[in-house]
Design an enzyme around this catalytic site. Sequence first.
Site, short mmCIF file in Angstrom:
data_model
loop_
_atom_site.label_atom_id
_atom_site.label_comp_id
_atom_site.label_asym_id
_atom_site.label_seq_id
_atom_site.Cartn_x
_atom_site.Cartn_y
_atom_site.Cartn_z
N GLY A 104 -3.32 -4.95 -3.70
CA GLY A 104 -2.60 -5.49 -4.82
C GLY A 104 -3.19 -5.12 -6.16
CG MET A 105 -6.69 -6.71 -7.81
SD MET A 105 -6.31 -7.05 -9.52
CE MET A 105 -7.69 -6.25 -10.33
CD GLU B 230 -4.12 4.86 -6.30
OE1 GLU B 230 -3.19 4.74 -5.48
OE2 GLU B 230 -4.13 5.72 -7.20
CB VAL B 231 -10.46 2.18 -2.67
CG1 VAL B 231 -11.92 2.59 -2.62
CG2 VAL B 231 -10.34 0.74 -3.15
CE LYS C 261 -9.95 -2.74 -6.55
NZ LYS C 261 -10.36 -4.10 -6.12
CG ASP D 159 -8.88 -12.55 -2.45
OD1 ASP D 159 -8.30 -13.26 -1.61
OD2 ASP D 159 -8.54 -11.38 -2.70
#
Length: 705
Positions: free
Chosen positions: A21-22, A24-25, A40, A141
């Site tokens: 959701g935040m 891509e790595v 990231k 989280d």
Amino acid sequence: MAENRLIQRRYRLLGTIGRGGMGEVWRARDESLGRQVAVKCLKPMGPRHEPSFLQVLRERFRREARVAAALQHRGITVVHDFGEDDGTLFIVMELLSGRNLSQLLDDNRRQPLPVADLMEIAEQVTAALAYTHEQAIVHRDLKPANIVRTADGTVKICDFGIARLGHDIGFTARLTGTGIAMGSPHYMSPEQIGAHGVDHRSDLYSLGCVLYEIATGVPPFDLGDAWAVLVGHRDLAPEPPRTLRPDLPEAYERIVLELLAKDPDDRPRDAHELGKRLADARHPHPGRDVAAGPDELTVPARWLPSWTRGMSLGAPAGLARRPHGHPADEAATVLTDTWTGWGGGPQGGEAPPDAGIASPAPPDDHRATLAALAGRHTAALNLGRLGRWEEAGEAHRALATERERLLGPDHPDTLTSRLEGGHTASRLGRSFEAHQIYAEVLAGRERALGPDHPDSLSCRHHVALNLGRLGRLEDCLAMTHEVAEARARVLGPQHPDTLATLFELAHVLGKLGRYAEALHTHRDVAAARTATLGPGHPDTLAARYEVGIGLGRLGDSAGAVALYRDLAAACAAARSADDPETLRARHGLGVNLGRQNRWQEALVEAREVAATRGRVLGPDDPDTLVSRREAAVALGWLGRWDEALDLYREVADARERALGAAHLDTLASYGDLAQCLEQLGSADEAAALHRRIAALRQERAARRR
């Protein structure tokens, strides 16, 4: 994002690792340092979102970087760098070789993990949370996808994207006010769902959800849609894990259910308390009240995760190459002067006044038994010196049991045998087991001898070192500082034991990133050892070597070059030009010549050291291969990629022969080779090699299971 893009003219993107959701790595190469990293990047959101929404996402992303970069713990992913490039926010992190817990469950067809693995994962995550909570940081989280078990068995927490600094409540409220989901439904605490105050106990609840899932294969409230899951967290009692997995120890189930308490006050007080509970569940104490059920004793200490088998740790810093018989080693391994209750060394003798023995001398058969135990002690030590640590551990444990029966639990020699059992556990990578042994021996020595007795301080020294191995660096630092002060008071500031503890203190300061303090302490130790032990003593040379490392870390490569030149000459004078320590100093010299961009000189040094190491240690010795790789690095910087390619191939082939294709060092060599191929324009061959590396990593993970 495009593959092969260069971020901030330094990080080349090689391929995606994952998306969330935040963002891509990506797997990437740090072109400056020639290492593989993970990058990231904030996921492009497009024009459909409001500017204020995008601004909050960017602010949260920067916050993740600042929070994560401040954390220094073996159980937390290391952040190397962060910034913005052409509108893209990015974080550069260590590239982890391993699988997250969600992937481990998927690999296992969602079957529960073995009990021993559950325990080890729970203890390592708990230690990392204890550290983060001490820094006033709440993760918010925690979930299986954010917990990675690396190839060497280390468990690391990742992704502090919605972590909250305890003192920064205002910013958290702004984030929550945007309506952005804060947490993952299957792992959210009731207070998160109800928008109540969240503190470190919310992370403990999330950890309970994670432990429930890896113990049973399903999360505690697997109810179909997200709303039903949230209602379950808020209103429903979880099904006891043992109804889904009867072989789960009752003590472990009890811990998980307490972590899942709706009211934060009903959960463990903090991660430190949880850690003690987990340790008790793994190693129940004899005589403990087990009225809650016989399963309290169903997790024997001998159970270990599969990945720990065959592992060993190096010697403590500064002792790695110390010859047998060195005084600091003897303090930890030899028997006391009065190793029997009668003072009965080989010369016999009278009982000490406080020995508590009524008879002035033992019967002959008893004396023979004690003499036999002394021989077994020596034999166990020799097993360790031969590297046969499993056998040594069994021998020390059996010997400790026998001595306790004959001499009592707090007799110095009973405690010595137990302490040796702790050393062997540490050598085998069983740091939690070692910690329990060290703590119990310390309590016994302090009862029998007092807290300031040299034997008690020696044990506290080992407790402190083991805290570092557990990743509890701040605790390690505090205890090491206390031991150093106590040894200086009791033994003197320049006593070898005092200096050994100060050496460890400097080592921990370096691991915490406090490089200037570490360098200052190593210099003090080097000066004191020069004055008391002499300039050619192994411990003096070890301290000077660490000074060189500190200078390099702080960017003083010129100072490091000068130090390593002097150190190489001192090692050669004290030993020989071909001695491994001389060559180690010359290797440091070559590395720092490279840091000064004196690559031609660095190449000459690396080639000479590699040739000598090959002759002295063997062509496939790890140190020889490290020097040959250093020569390849220098060739690359000189633009001589064809020659570098040949060396990289030779190192990779040698490591594959000696270690196997899936060994981490071999995989690192394959990575070097792939990067060199890319520099030479052989993109297809490099891509094929990257695919092979990925396949070997999967094979390694499968074998570990």
